[in-house]
Design an enzyme around this catalytic site. Structure first.
Site, PDB file in Angstrom:
ATOM      1  N   SER A 137       0.853  -1.190   0.000  1.00  0.00           N
ATOM      2  CA  SER A 137       0.000   0.000   0.000  1.00  0.00           C
ATOM      3  C   SER A 137       0.885   1.235   0.000  1.00  0.00           C
ATOM      4  O   SER A 137       2.050   1.186   0.437  1.00  0.00           O
ATOM      5  CB  SER A 137      -0.889   0.001   1.256  1.00  0.00           C
ATOM      6  OG  SER A 137      -1.510   1.253   1.455  1.00  0.00           O
ATOM      7  N   TYR A 150      -1.443  -0.695  10.616  1.00  0.00           N
ATOM      8  CA  TYR A 150      -1.719  -1.051   9.222  1.00  0.00           C
ATOM      9  C   TYR A 150      -0.564  -0.608   8.332  1.00  0.00           C
ATOM     10  O   TYR A 150      -0.033  -1.387   7.525  1.00  0.00           O
ATOM     11  CB  TYR A 150      -3.026  -0.436   8.740  1.00  0.00           C
ATOM     12  CG  TYR A 150      -3.241  -0.648   7.262  1.00  0.00           C
ATOM     13  CD1 TYR A 150      -3.530  -1.907   6.760  1.00  0.00           C
ATOM     14  CD2 TYR A 150      -3.109   0.400   6.353  1.00  0.00           C
ATOM     15  CE1 TYR A 150      -3.692  -2.129   5.412  1.00  0.00           C
ATOM     16  CE2 TYR A 150      -3.275   0.201   4.997  1.00  0.00           C
ATOM     17  CZ  TYR A 150      -3.563  -1.065   4.536  1.00  0.00           C
ATOM     18  OH  TYR A 150      -3.713  -1.275   3.179  1.00  0.00           O
TER      19      TYR A 150
END
Length: 251
Positions: A137, A150
């Site tokens: 990501s 995350y």
């Protein structure tokens, strides 16, 4: 050249779109995820068990991973491409207000599960001079408030991908880290505990990346000549760019 792809987290979003795209290109697919009913529907949609094999398990469960791989039908044992797509984000609170259980779940899924299935399939991938595509990501590179664990897990995925490339030099195995920005999928509903209003606010008017866009990118990477390796791809919708720094001011 088409082969056999194993896609984790294929019950929705990126994974399901990727299964459809690869099957349309002539690949056989092994689709995994926790929701057996969705996997069964996907198998039927994509041509039946001759072309698609479903393996329902939780990526956090090492014994279940081993059992699923050990029980692959003969026609699906030669995995040429592993797409580590399974992953999740939980919570948007700052670190000091976050739930430790959610942190552990993200680490168990995004890190431990990913490395476990990768390690299990490395001998096959080396034998077949295959490829690994890991879904990271932009959160791996650009921190944001509430991203805490995350973002840390996705930074691990990016660095692990680079480390694999180094270790696998000379084997013919290719490794790529895909690092998307704002993408519209169930991901945000999971992160917010099913808050539809938060989902609508995030994606409204943003013209976000769609799962099919990710799937097309993965197929392009997988379809390159075997002497070509894409180390990493960072991608965002045109509407998304870089935030400014935070400044906490004294009064």
């Amino acid at each position: 050249m088409a082969g056999t792809v194993l896609i984790t987290g294929a019950t929705a979003g990126f994974g399901a779109a990727t299964a459809r795209k690869f099957r349309a290109a002539g690949w056989k697919a092994i689709v995994t995820g926790r929701r057996a009913d969705r996997l069964a529907t996907l198998v039927e949609e994509l041509g039946g068990s001759e072309h698609v094999h479903a393996a329902a398990f939780d990526i956090q469960d090492e014994a279940a991973i081993d059992a699923a791989i050990d029980s692959l039908p003969e026609g699906f044992r030669g995995v040429d491409l592993l797409i580590n797509n399974a992953g999740l984000a939980l919570g948007t609170a700052p670190a000091q207000k976050s739930d430790l259980g959610q942190w552990r779940t993200m680490i168990a899924t995004n890190v431990t599960g990913l490395v476990t299935i990768t390690h299990r399939l490395l001998p096959t991938l080396i034998e077949r001079k295959g490829a690994i595509i890991n879904l990271s990501s932009v959160a791996a590179t650009y921190p944001y408030a509430g991203g805490n664990v995350y973002g840390g897990t996705k930074a691990f995925v990016r660095q692990f991908s680079l480390g694999l490339r180094s270790d696998l030099a000379g084997t013919g195995v290719r490794v790529t880290s895909i690092e998307p920005g704002l993408c519209e999928s169930e991901f945000t509903l999971v992160r917010t505990g099913g808050d539809q209003a938060a989902y609508d606010a995030l994606y409204g008017g943003a013209n976000a990346i769609q799962p099919v866009d990710i799937a097309e990118t993965l197929l392009w990477v997988a379809s390159l000549p075997p002497h070509m390796n894409i180390n990493a791809i960072e991608m965002m919708p045109v509407s998304q760019s870089f935030a400014g720094f935070q400044i906490a001011r004294t009064k």
